[in-house]
Design a protein around this motif. Structure first.
Motif, PDB file in Angstrom:
ATOM      1  N   PRO A  27      -6.301  -0.705  -7.547  1.00 36.53           N
ATOM      2  CA  PRO A  27      -4.999  -0.336  -7.003  1.00 36.53           C
ATOM      3  C   PRO A  27      -4.796  -0.718  -5.541  1.00 36.53           C
ATOM      4  O   PRO A  27      -3.714  -1.056  -5.134  1.00 36.53           O
ATOM      5  N   VAL A  28      -5.872  -0.669  -4.743  1.00 34.63           N
ATOM      6  CA  VAL A  28      -5.747  -1.005  -3.330  1.00 34.63           C
ATOM      7  C   VAL A  28      -6.915  -1.895  -2.944  1.00 34.63           C
ATOM      8  O   VAL A  28      -8.067  -1.524  -3.161  1.00 34.63           O
ATOM      9  N   ALA A  29      -6.639  -3.055  -2.401  1.00 33.88           N
ATOM     10  CA  ALA A  29      -7.716  -3.942  -1.945  1.00 33.88           C
ATOM     11  C   ALA A  29      -8.165  -3.478  -0.569  1.00 33.88           C
ATOM     12  O   ALA A  29      -7.412  -3.523   0.392  1.00 33.88           O
ATOM     13  N   VAL A  30      -9.382  -2.978  -0.487  1.00 36.78           N
ATOM     14  CA  VAL A  30      -9.896  -2.455   0.769  1.00 36.78           C
ATOM     15  C   VAL A  30     -10.451  -3.610   1.591  1.00 36.78           C
ATOM     16  O   VAL A  30     -11.413  -4.244   1.199  1.00 36.78           O
ATOM     17  N   ARG A  31      -9.822  -3.862   2.708  1.00 32.35           N
ATOM     18  CA  ARG A  31     -10.244  -4.952   3.575  1.00 32.35           C
ATOM     19  C   ARG A  31     -11.135  -4.414   4.694  1.00 32.35           C
ATOM     20  O   ARG A  31     -10.896  -3.327   5.220  1.00 32.35           O
ATOM     21  N   THR A  32     -12.107  -5.193   5.060  1.00 31.30           N
ATOM     22  CA  THR A  32     -13.020  -4.767   6.115  1.00 31.30           C
ATOM     23  C   THR A  32     -12.321  -4.812   7.464  1.00 31.30           C
ATOM     24  O   THR A  32     -11.653  -5.775   7.813  1.00 31.30           O
ATOM     25  N   ILE A  38       2.610  10.613  12.049  1.00 29.17           N
ATOM     26  CA  ILE A  38       1.633  10.500  13.135  1.00 29.17           C
ATOM     27  C   ILE A  38       1.663   9.059  13.640  1.00 29.17           C
ATOM     28  O   ILE A  38       1.504   8.113  12.864  1.00 29.17           O
ATOM     29  N   VAL A  39       1.873   8.882  14.925  1.00 26.71           N
ATOM     30  CA  VAL A  39       1.950   7.557  15.542  1.00 26.71           C
ATOM     31  C   VAL A  39       0.761   7.389  16.485  1.00 26.71           C
ATOM     32  O   VAL A  39       0.372   8.329  17.191  1.00 26.71           O
ATOM     33  N   GLY A  40       0.188   6.206  16.486  1.00 25.12           N
ATOM     34  CA  GLY A  40      -0.951   5.927  17.359  1.00 25.12           C
ATOM     35  C   GLY A  40      -1.454   4.523  17.133  1.00 25.12           C
ATOM     36  O   GLY A  40      -0.665   3.598  16.879  1.00 25.12           O
ATOM     37  N   SER A  41      -2.754   4.338  17.168  1.00 22.84           N
ATOM     38  CA  SER A  41      -3.338   3.016  16.960  1.00 22.84           C
ATOM     39  C   SER A  41      -4.757   3.149  16.414  1.00 22.84           C
ATOM     40  O   SER A  41      -5.364   4.229  16.469  1.00 22.84           O
ATOM     41  N   ASN A  42      -5.250   2.038  15.861  1.00 23.22           N
ATOM     42  CA  ASN A  42      -6.615   1.961  15.332  1.00 23.22           C
ATOM     43  C   ASN A  42      -6.870   2.901  14.152  1.00 23.22           C
ATOM     44  O   ASN A  42      -7.999   3.373  13.955  1.00 23.22           O
ATOM     45  N   PHE A  43      -5.834   3.164  13.374  1.00 23.94           N
ATOM     46  CA  PHE A  43      -6.020   3.987  12.168  1.00 23.94           C
ATOM     47  C   PHE A  43      -6.635   3.164  11.031  1.00 23.94           C
ATOM     48  O   PHE A  43      -7.184   3.719  10.086  1.00 23.94           O
ATOM     49  N   GLY A  44      -6.508   1.828  11.122  1.00 24.63           N
ATOM     50  CA  GLY A  44      -6.966   0.958  10.046  1.00 24.63           C
ATOM     51  C   GLY A  44      -5.799   0.524   9.180  1.00 24.63           C
ATOM     52  O   GLY A  44      -4.858   1.293   8.926  1.00 24.63           O
ATOM     53  N   ALA A  45      -5.844  -0.717   8.721  1.00 26.71           N
ATOM     54  CA  ALA A  45      -4.736  -1.249   7.920  1.00 26.71           C
ATOM     55  C   ALA A  45      -4.598  -0.532   6.582  1.00 26.71           C
ATOM     56  O   ALA A  45      -3.502  -0.429   6.023  1.00 26.71           O
ATOM     57  N   VAL A  46      -5.717  -0.067   6.030  1.00 28.54           N
ATOM     58  CA  VAL A  46      -5.700   0.715   4.796  1.00 28.54           C
ATOM     59  C   VAL A  46      -6.497   1.991   5.044  1.00 28.54           C
ATOM     60  O   VAL A  46      -7.372   2.035   5.910  1.00 28.54           O
ATOM     61  N   ARG A  47      -6.237   3.018   4.252  1.00 27.48           N
ATOM     62  CA  ARG A  47      -6.851   4.324   4.531  1.00 27.48           C
ATOM     63  C   ARG A  47      -8.339   4.357   4.203  1.00 27.48           C
ATOM     64  O   ARG A  47      -9.137   4.890   4.960  1.00 27.48           O
ATOM     65  N   GLY A  48      -8.729   3.812   3.045  1.00 25.37           N
ATOM     66  CA  GLY A  48     -10.131   3.915   2.645  1.00 25.37           C
ATOM     67  C   GLY A  48     -10.582   5.357   2.592  1.00 25.37           C
ATOM     68  O   GLY A  48      -9.962   6.195   1.940  1.00 25.37           O
ATOM     69  N   ASN A  49     -11.636   5.688   3.333  1.00 31.67           N
ATOM     70  CA  ASN A  49     -12.143   7.061   3.397  1.00 31.67           C
ATOM     71  C   ASN A  49     -11.626   7.832   4.607  1.00 31.67           C
ATOM     72  O   ASN A  49     -12.066   8.963   4.847  1.00 31.67           O
ATOM     73  N   SER A  50     -10.720   7.245   5.344  1.00 32.74           N
ATOM     74  CA  SER A  50     -10.171   7.929   6.513  1.00 32.74           C
ATOM     75  C   SER A  50      -9.278   9.076   6.076  1.00 32.74           C
ATOM     76  O   SER A  50      -8.761   9.097   4.958  1.00 32.74           O
ATOM     77  N   THR A  51      -9.079  10.038   6.975  1.00 33.74           N
ATOM     78  CA  THR A  51      -8.255  11.192   6.616  1.00 33.74           C
ATOM     79  C   THR A  51      -7.641  11.807   7.864  1.00 33.74           C
ATOM     80  O   THR A  51      -7.922  11.397   8.998  1.00 33.74           O
ATOM     81  N   VAL A  52      -6.789  12.802   7.629  1.00 28.48           N
ATOM     82  CA  VAL A  52      -6.164  13.563   8.707  1.00 28.48           C
ATOM     83  C   VAL A  52      -6.604  15.008   8.559  1.00 28.48           C
ATOM     84  O   VAL A  52      -6.533  15.573   7.462  1.00 28.48           O
ATOM     85  N   TYR A  53      -7.079  15.597   9.649  1.00 27.44           N
ATOM     86  CA  TYR A  53      -7.528  16.986   9.635  1.00 27.44           C
ATOM     87  C   TYR A  53      -6.514  17.880  10.342  1.00 27.44           C
ATOM     88  O   TYR A  53      -6.037  17.561  11.433  1.00 27.44           O
ATOM     89  N   PRO A  89      -8.944  18.965   5.557  1.00 19.52           N
ATOM     90  CA  PRO A  89      -8.349  17.627   5.419  1.00 19.52           C
ATOM     91  C   PRO A  89      -7.109  17.654   4.531  1.00 19.52           C
ATOM     92  O   PRO A  89      -6.961  18.525   3.664  1.00 19.52           O
ATOM     93  N   ALA A  90      -6.229  16.702   4.739  1.00 13.03           N
ATOM     94  CA  ALA A  90      -5.129  16.487   3.790  1.00 13.03           C
ATOM     95  C   ALA A  90      -5.729  16.105   2.436  1.00 13.03           C
ATOM     96  O   ALA A  90      -6.805  15.523   2.366  1.00 13.03           O
ATOM     97  N   SER A  91      -5.021  16.438   1.356  1.00 10.11           N
ATOM     98  CA  SER A  91      -5.598  16.336   0.007  1.00 10.11           C
ATOM     99  C   SER A  91      -5.052  15.149  -0.772  1.00 10.11           C
ATOM    100  O   SER A  91      -3.837  14.984  -0.900  1.00 10.11           O
ATOM    101  N   GLU A  92      -5.984  14.329  -1.309  1.00  7.30           N
ATOM    102  CA  GLU A  92      -5.571  13.261  -2.227  1.00  7.30           C
ATOM    103  C   GLU A  92      -5.044  13.832  -3.525  1.00  7.30           C
ATOM    104  O   GLU A  92      -4.083  13.331  -4.100  1.00  7.30           O
ATOM    105  N   ALA A  93      -5.675  14.893  -4.031  1.00  8.16           N
ATOM    106  CA  ALA A  93      -5.274  15.489  -5.306  1.00  8.16           C
ATOM    107  C   ALA A  93      -3.855  16.028  -5.249  1.00  8.16           C
ATOM    108  O   ALA A  93      -3.162  16.070  -6.271  1.00  8.16           O
ATOM    109  N   ASP A  94      -3.400  16.428  -4.077  1.00 12.67           N
ATOM    110  CA  ASP A  94      -2.036  16.945  -3.909  1.00 12.67           C
ATOM    111  C   ASP A  94      -1.061  15.859  -3.464  1.00 12.67           C
ATOM    112  O   ASP A  94       0.086  16.170  -3.133  1.00 12.67           O
TER     113      ASP A  94
END
Length: 565
Positions: free
Chosen positions: A130-135, A160-175, A200-205
């Motif tokens: 579903p999502v191509a995770v790029r390095t 949320i606005v900022g920088s260096n969050f990554g182009a795709v989420r991968g395992n990143s999250t918001v607490y 953390p914010a929930s993927e299941a929700d």
């Protein structure tokens, strides 16, 4: 000497003898050369697949050794299907070049020759990812610049606005700050993975709505409270910004923390001479506001995959010379919290954001919740009448089930239908949870079934099922109809009024393994799967066998408590 003299005479006088001698010598040389060149090749070995992810029609190169100089009767198998003769472009002892078949699936790749089968490698069909995770090669930590709005409710979307969050989420999250008493050491995580201060914010929700390198849109998760928010990636954590969380409908409280060490084990034993690969899908405990930590502390043997979000995956090769019993063990450290409701039922309103993924997912039928069945729909309409308040509707369904259905203290065996409860007017805890969830979904109330275990006061476990319903701007609301209806249960502390308590409150003796139905995907097309009904996890596959004819025995042991803290 006489024989040698005769040989010399024939060699000088007979041309025919000289020709026969020459032919004999040539044949001997050819034979010796042939024999010296014949060595046992050995089983084929795969060292690399390039690329490991592709699409039908792509060219894939399999590198390794012992493939044989020519293909002959050898073949390549992908996800249980052989590549046809026309699919091979090149075949040598160390390299096979082939075209990816049209119907290829994700799965194991094996090279088969006359010397045997290689150990499997893995190939993924790009179209099924579903999502191509790029390095992301940048090394800078995320930077959080702003949150908008600075005041929100549970379930509201914030940017949320900022920088260096990554182009795709991968395992990143918001607490977000957790709705719990603050610990003496802020932001520390103990051995159980429990963080007393953040959730953390929930993927299941379906909390994550958008993620880019400089902007995130995420919903305020269930269990959040006013306080700092930060973004976490594999590069580090951002600075924190404060935001307010409002509770117009009511605010739950989470307390009475308990930590359990739970052991899960399964035994496998081969019964025939047929070779086969068996894959075990061992459920992992789920994560939620009331169960904020579940860490895999020990596992043996080393699993095939241990960082999957819902399962620890083991794989074993059954062979005719290995009929010993094999045991697969894993221990989890699980933290649970009790939940106490504080809710203004008059302020609970019908769901306004019906395009929200959480609403559509958890008001629809699935493999274990028959919410579209005519008998369920008609009963829901009969129970709720003209009431439009979701809290009142759910309470009416709860009271109706307690008054009209008898709960059984033993779990019904076999893959029997939960709809039997409506006709028999009796059923086990599984029937009660699934029918309550189905009636709520039929009424348009988001609801999920939860499968897990109860920890009784003698530290034993029993499989159990309950539900949670979702109220907009409030979050998840726990409901255990079976315990309210009188299911035998040895709690640590006596519940004075179970009927009132188990509608919106929950003790910390419930351990959840599944918070909805988990439909797993087979790794091989022609494999045989084993499904375990009415147990501590709601998933479609527990075991997968590559050889459908293989005969083996399996025993899944009930979860065992080895420690309570």
């Amino acid at each position: 000497m006489k024989a040698f003299s005769t040989f010399k005479t024939l060699l000088r006088s007979s041309p025919l003898f000289r020709i026969l001698l020459l032919l004999t010598l040539v044949g001997a040389v050819v034979l010796v050369t042939s024999l010296s060149g014949r060595t046992k090749i050995g089983k084929p070995e795969i060292s690399n697949i390039d690329p490991p992810i592709g699409s039908p029609g792509d060219t894939v190169v399999i590198s390794g050794k012992n493939f044989g100089k020519t293909k002959e009767s050898s073949f390549v198998e992908i996800a249980g299907s052989r590549v046809t003769a026309s699919g091979y472009k090149k075949w040598s002892d160390s390299e096979i070049e082939l075209t990816v078949p049209v119907n290829v699936q994700d799965g194991l790749v094996v090279v088969q020759t006359s010397e045997g089968r290689s150990e499997p490698a893995f190939f993924a069909n790009e179209s099924t990812i579903p999502v191509a995770v790029r390095t992301d090669f940048r090394t800078t930590v995320p930077v959080l610049e702003s949150i908008s709005p600075l005041s929100a409710r549970i379930g509201d979307s914030v940017t949320i606005v900022g920088s260096n969050f990554g182009a795709v989420r991968g395992n990143s999250t918001v607490y977000f700050t957790a709705n719990r008493e603050s610990s003496s050491a802020p932001s520390t995580v103990d051995d159980s993975g429990y963080n007393a201060d953040f959730i953390p914010a929930s993927e299941a929700d379906y909390d994550f709505e958008y993620w880019s390198d400089n902007e995130i849109r995420v919903r305020v998760p269930d269990g959040a409270a006013s306080g700092p928010v930060y973004v976490s990636t594999d590069k580090g954590n951002s600075y924190r910004l404060n935001m307010a969380v409002n509770f117009p409908v009511g605010q739950k409280s989470f307390s009475m923390r308990r930590t359990y060490v739970l052991q899960i084990s399964a035994d496998i034993q081969n019964r025939t001479t047929d070779d086969a690969r068996v894959t075990l899908y061992v459920p992992r405990p789920s994560i939620s506001a009331s169960q904020p930590a579940a860490v895999l502390s020990e596992v043996s043997p080393i699993p095939l995959i241990q960082d999957d979000s819902s399962n620890v995956i083991h794989q074993v090769q059954l062979t005719s010379d290995n009929t010993n019993r094999m045991r697969f063990n894993q221990s989890f450290i699980i933290t649970t919290l009790s939940v106490s409701r504080t809710i203004n039922e008059d302020k609970v309103s019908r769901f306004s954001e019906k395009n929200r993924l959480l609403y559509s997912a958890y008001t629809s039928p699935d493999a274990c919740v028959p919410s579209s069945d005519p008998s369920v729909v008609s009963l829901a309409e009969k129970i709720i009448g003209k009431n439009t308040n979701p809290y009142v509707q759910a309470n009416l369904i709860y009271d109706y089930m307690i008054k009209n259905f008898k709960v059984l203290n033993t779990v019904r065996s076999g893959d029997v239908s939960v709809l039997d409860l409506l006709e028999r007017e009796s059923g086990d805890a599984y029937d009660f949870a699934m029918i309550f969830t189905a009636l709520c979904r039929a009424a348009g109330i988001p609801a999920i079934p939860i499968s897990g275990v109860l920890i009784e006061n003698n530290s034993t476990t029993r499989n159990h099922w309950w539900s949670e319903i979702y109220f907009e701007r409030y979050g998840w609301f726990p409901v255990d109809v079976a315990l309210a209806a009188g299911l035998n249960y040895k709690a640590f502390s006596e519940i004075e009024n179970p009927v009132d308590y188990y509608f919106g409150n929950m003790d910390s003796q419930h351990i959840a393994f599944s918070r909805k139905w988990n439909g797993l995907k087979q790794s091989l097309i022609n494999s045989r799967i084993v499904f375990r009904p009415r147990t501590y996890a709601l998933q479609s596959i527990w075991e997968e066998v590559s050889n459908a004819k293989s005969n083996y025995s399996s025993l899944w042991n009930d979860p065992v408590v080895v420690g309570i803290y």
